[in-house]
Design a protein around this motif. Structure first.
Motif, PDB file in Angstrom:
ATOM      1  N   ASN A 140      16.702 -19.007   4.346  1.00 24.12           N
ATOM      2  CA  ASN A 140      16.639 -18.624   2.930  1.00 24.12           C
ATOM      3  C   ASN A 140      15.266 -18.924   2.328  1.00 24.12           C
ATOM      4  OD1 ASN A 140      19.224 -17.544   2.816  1.00 24.12           O
ATOM      5  ND2 ASN A 140      20.143 -19.515   2.339  1.00 24.12           N
ATOM      6  N   HIS A 141      14.675 -20.031   2.714  1.00 27.57           N
ATOM      7  CA  HIS A 141      13.341 -20.379   2.239  1.00 27.57           C
ATOM      8  C   HIS A 141      12.322 -19.338   2.721  1.00 27.57           C
ATOM      9  CE1 HIS A 141       9.792 -22.739   1.219  1.00 27.57           C
ATOM     10  NE2 HIS A 141       9.361 -22.507   2.454  1.00 27.57           N
ATOM     11  N   CYS A 142      12.392 -18.974   3.985  1.00 30.32           N
ATOM     12  CA  CYS A 142      11.461 -17.985   4.541  1.00 30.32           C
ATOM     13  C   CYS A 142      11.685 -16.602   3.929  1.00 30.32           C
ATOM     14  CB  CYS A 142      11.593 -17.922   6.058  1.00 30.32           C
ATOM     15  SG  CYS A 142      10.923 -19.372   6.886  1.00 30.32           S
ATOM     16  N   THR A 143      12.942 -16.290   3.611  1.00 33.26           N
ATOM     17  CA  THR A 143      13.242 -15.018   2.961  1.00 33.26           C
ATOM     18  C   THR A 143      12.571 -14.957   1.594  1.00 33.26           C
ATOM     19  OG1 THR A 143      15.327 -14.771   4.140  1.00 33.26           O
ATOM     20  CG2 THR A 143      15.100 -13.534   2.088  1.00 33.26           C
ATOM     21  N   GLN A 144      12.669 -16.041   0.837  1.00 34.97           N
ATOM     22  CA  GLN A 144      12.014 -16.098  -0.472  1.00 34.97           C
ATOM     23  C   GLN A 144      10.498 -16.003  -0.314  1.00 34.97           C
ATOM     24  OE1 GLN A 144      13.488 -16.121  -3.540  1.00 34.97           O
ATOM     25  NE2 GLN A 144      11.427 -15.912  -4.350  1.00 34.97           N
ATOM     26  N   GLN A 145       9.963 -16.726   0.660  1.00 29.35           N
ATOM     27  CA  GLN A 145       8.525 -16.695   0.924  1.00 29.35           C
ATOM     28  C   GLN A 145       8.078 -15.280   1.279  1.00 29.35           C
ATOM     29  OE1 GLN A 145       7.340 -19.109   4.262  1.00 29.35           O
ATOM     30  NE2 GLN A 145       5.181 -19.048   3.711  1.00 29.35           N
ATOM     31  N   ARG A 146       8.860 -14.594   2.107  1.00 31.07           N
ATOM     32  CA  ARG A 146       8.508 -13.233   2.503  1.00 31.07           C
ATOM     33  C   ARG A 146       8.519 -12.288   1.312  1.00 31.07           C
ATOM     34  NH1 ARG A 146       8.689  -8.257   3.362  1.00 31.07           N
ATOM     35  NH2 ARG A 146       8.108  -7.346   5.350  1.00 31.07           N
ATOM     36  N   MET A 147       9.519 -12.430   0.453  1.00 29.74           N
ATOM     37  CA  MET A 147       9.601 -11.579  -0.736  1.00 29.74           C
ATOM     38  C   MET A 147       8.367 -11.771  -1.618  1.00 29.74           C
ATOM     39  SD  MET A 147      13.665 -11.986  -1.588  1.00 29.74           S
ATOM     40  CE  MET A 147      13.567 -11.138  -3.157  1.00 29.74           C
ATOM     41  N   GLU A 148       7.935 -13.018  -1.787  1.00 29.52           N
ATOM     42  CA  GLU A 148       6.765 -13.308  -2.610  1.00 29.52           C
ATOM     43  C   GLU A 148       5.483 -12.768  -1.982  1.00 29.52           C
ATOM     44  OE1 GLU A 148       6.990 -17.541  -3.208  1.00 29.52           O
ATOM     45  OE2 GLU A 148       8.832 -17.358  -4.389  1.00 29.52           O
ATOM     46  N   LEU A 149       5.336 -12.962  -0.680  1.00 29.85           N
ATOM     47  CA  LEU A 149       4.159 -12.446   0.020  1.00 29.85           C
ATOM     48  C   LEU A 149       4.120 -10.917  -0.022  1.00 29.85           C
ATOM     49  CD1 LEU A 149       4.087 -14.740   3.175  1.00 29.85           C
ATOM     50  CD2 LEU A 149       2.292 -14.572   1.436  1.00 29.85           C
ATOM     51  N   ALA A 150       5.262 -10.284   0.215  1.00 33.04           N
ATOM     52  CA  ALA A 150       5.319  -8.824   0.199  1.00 33.04           C
ATOM     53  C   ALA A 150       4.982  -8.298  -1.197  1.00 33.04           C
ATOM     54  CB  ALA A 150       6.702  -8.334   0.636  1.00 33.04           C
ATOM     55  N   HIS A 151       5.496  -8.944  -2.222  1.00 38.87           N
ATOM     56  CA  HIS A 151       5.190  -8.522  -3.592  1.00 38.87           C
ATOM     57  C   HIS A 151       3.691  -8.649  -3.872  1.00 38.87           C
ATOM     58  CE1 HIS A 151       5.750  -7.775  -7.845  1.00 38.87           C
ATOM     59  NE2 HIS A 151       5.040  -8.858  -8.096  1.00 38.87           N
ATOM     60  N   GLU A 152       3.105  -9.773  -3.486  1.00 36.69           N
ATOM     61  CA  GLU A 152       1.664  -9.973  -3.682  1.00 36.69           C
ATOM     62  C   GLU A 152       0.860  -8.908  -2.951  1.00 36.69           C
ATOM     63  OE1 GLU A 152      -1.836 -13.325  -2.927  1.00 36.69           O
ATOM     64  OE2 GLU A 152       0.230 -13.789  -2.372  1.00 36.69           O
ATOM     65  N   PHE A 153       1.211  -8.668  -1.686  1.00 32.47           N
ATOM     66  CA  PHE A 153       0.517  -7.666  -0.886  1.00 32.47           C
ATOM     67  C   PHE A 153       0.613  -6.290  -1.547  1.00 32.47           C
ATOM     68  CE2 PHE A 153       0.065  -4.421   2.288  1.00 32.47           C
ATOM     69  CZ  PHE A 153      -0.972  -4.863   3.089  1.00 32.47           C
ATOM     70  N   GLU A 154       1.819  -5.918  -1.944  1.00 32.25           N
ATOM     71  CA  GLU A 154       2.026  -4.590  -2.508  1.00 32.25           C
ATOM     72  C   GLU A 154       1.320  -4.408  -3.851  1.00 32.25           C
ATOM     73  OE1 GLU A 154       6.176  -3.280  -0.405  1.00 32.25           O
ATOM     74  OE2 GLU A 154       6.312  -4.304  -2.328  1.00 32.25           O
ATOM     75  N   MET A 155       1.236  -5.452  -4.645  1.00 32.31           N
ATOM     76  CA  MET A 155       0.524  -5.344  -5.920  1.00 32.31           C
ATOM     77  C   MET A 155      -0.980  -5.160  -5.694  1.00 32.31           C
ATOM     78  SD  MET A 155       2.612  -5.335  -8.467  1.00 32.31           S
ATOM     79  CE  MET A 155       3.621  -4.304  -7.425  1.00 32.31           C
ATOM     80  N   LEU A 156      -1.493  -5.764  -4.628  1.00 35.94           N
ATOM     81  CA  LEU A 156      -2.921  -5.659  -4.336  1.00 35.94           C
ATOM     82  C   LEU A 156      -3.284  -4.424  -3.530  1.00 35.94           C
ATOM     83  CD1 LEU A 156      -3.619  -9.387  -3.389  1.00 35.94           C
ATOM     84  CD2 LEU A 156      -4.437  -8.188  -5.440  1.00 35.94           C
ATOM     85  N   TYR A 157      -2.437  -4.051  -2.554  1.00 36.20           N
ATOM     86  CA  TYR A 157      -2.844  -3.054  -1.570  1.00 36.20           C
ATOM     87  C   TYR A 157      -1.894  -1.881  -1.401  1.00 36.20           C
ATOM     88  CZ  TYR A 157      -5.845  -6.958  -0.507  1.00 36.20           C
ATOM     89  OH  TYR A 157      -6.745  -7.992  -0.614  1.00 36.20           O
ATOM     90  N   GLY A 158      -0.783  -1.867  -2.098  1.00 34.50           N
ATOM     91  CA  GLY A 158       0.144  -0.748  -1.994  1.00 34.50           C
ATOM     92  C   GLY A 158       1.370  -1.080  -1.164  1.00 34.50           C
ATOM     93  N   PRO A 159       2.270  -0.115  -1.053  1.00 36.93           N
ATOM     94  CA  PRO A 159       3.577  -0.353  -0.437  1.00 36.93           C
ATOM     95  C   PRO A 159       3.510  -0.691   1.057  1.00 36.93           C
ATOM     96  CG  PRO A 159       3.304   1.968  -0.998  1.00 36.93           C
ATOM     97  CD  PRO A 159       2.107   1.259  -1.518  1.00 36.93           C
ATOM     98  N   LEU A 160       4.430  -1.543   1.460  1.00 34.28           N
ATOM     99  CA  LEU A 160       4.596  -1.886   2.873  1.00 34.28           C
ATOM    100  C   LEU A 160       5.608  -0.961   3.549  1.00 34.28           C
ATOM    101  CD1 LEU A 160       4.734  -5.770   2.563  1.00 34.28           C
ATOM    102  CD2 LEU A 160       3.107  -4.487   3.960  1.00 34.28           C
ATOM    103  N   GLN A 161       6.573  -0.484   2.783  1.00 38.42           N
ATOM    104  CA  GLN A 161       7.624   0.371   3.328  1.00 38.42           C
ATOM    105  C   GLN A 161       7.839   1.549   2.396  1.00 38.42           C
ATOM    106  OE1 GLN A 161      10.974  -2.281   3.500  1.00 38.42           O
ATOM    107  NE2 GLN A 161      10.359  -3.115   5.471  1.00 38.42           N
ATOM    108  N   SER A 162       8.501   2.561   2.903  1.00 34.51           N
ATOM    109  CA  SER A 162       8.811   3.730   2.101  1.00 34.51           C
ATOM    110  C   SER A 162      10.319   3.861   1.940  1.00 34.51           C
ATOM    111  CB  SER A 162       8.231   4.978   2.777  1.00 34.51           C
ATOM    112  OG  SER A 162       8.329   6.088   1.917  1.00 34.51           O
ATOM    113  N   PHE A 163      10.765   4.986   1.440  1.00 37.42           N
ATOM    114  CA  PHE A 163      12.178   5.312   1.282  1.00 37.42           C
ATOM    115  C   PHE A 163      12.908   4.322   0.381  1.00 37.42           C
ATOM    116  CE2 PHE A 163      10.868   6.886   5.491  1.00 37.42           C
ATOM    117  CZ  PHE A 163      10.934   8.241   5.213  1.00 37.42           C
ATOM    118  N   GLY A 164      12.268   3.951  -0.733  1.00 40.11           N
ATOM    119  CA  GLY A 164      12.922   3.111  -1.719  1.00 40.11           C
ATOM    120  C   GLY A 164      12.905   1.627  -1.428  1.00 40.11           C
ATOM    121  N   ARG A 165      12.144   1.193  -0.429  1.00 38.32           N
ATOM    122  CA  ARG A 165      12.093  -0.228  -0.102  1.00 38.32           C
ATOM    123  C   ARG A 165      10.886  -0.920  -0.720  1.00 38.32           C
ATOM    124  NH1 ARG A 165      14.193   1.698   5.068  1.00 38.32           N
ATOM    125  NH2 ARG A 165      16.343   1.018   5.165  1.00 38.32           N
ATOM    126  N   SER A 166       9.955  -0.130  -1.265  1.00 38.63           N
ATOM    127  CA  SER A 166       8.772  -0.664  -1.927  1.00 38.63           C
ATOM    128  C   SER A 166       8.449   0.211  -3.129  1.00 38.63           C
ATOM    129  CB  SER A 166       7.561  -0.668  -0.990  1.00 38.63           C
ATOM    130  OG  SER A 166       7.740  -1.557   0.076  1.00 38.63           O
TER     131      SER A 166
END
Length: 89
Positions: free
Chosen positions: A46-72
């Motif tokens: 659960n801790h790593c899941t939260q960490q991943r969500m935060e990292l993915a959000h940061e990445f996507e705000m800076l560089y764009g979507p990581l996934q398509s089809f409604g996942r980003s």
């Protein structure tokens, strides 16, 4: 094969951190499949899941979507056609 634009060092650092967290999540998922009552592993998952969500959000705000089809989400204009895509680096 066409050349992709060079991304800033932070792009690669964030992507590598995401990949490391994803690896841990895959391993924890496999472990929890056979040890579902291990509360320490579940807490770590659960801790790593939260960490991943935060990292993915940061990445996507800076560089764009990581996934398509409604996942980003995508900012305007549509970002999915901007390269390099995460799997191309």
């Amino acid at each position: 094969m066409d050349k992709h634009k060079q991304m800033p060092e932070q792009y690669y650092a964030l992507l590598q951190e995401l990949q490391a967290v994803d690896f841990v999540l895959v391993e924890l998922t496999l472990y929890l499949d056979t040890h579902p009552l291990d509360s320490n592993a579940l807490n770590q998952y659960n801790h790593c899941t939260q960490q991943r969500m935060e990292l993915a959000h940061e990445f996507e705000m800076l560089y764009g979507p990581l996934q398509s089809f409604g996942r980003s989400f995508s900012q305007y204009p549509w970002q999915w056609n901007d390269t390099p895509w995460p799997w191309q680096v």
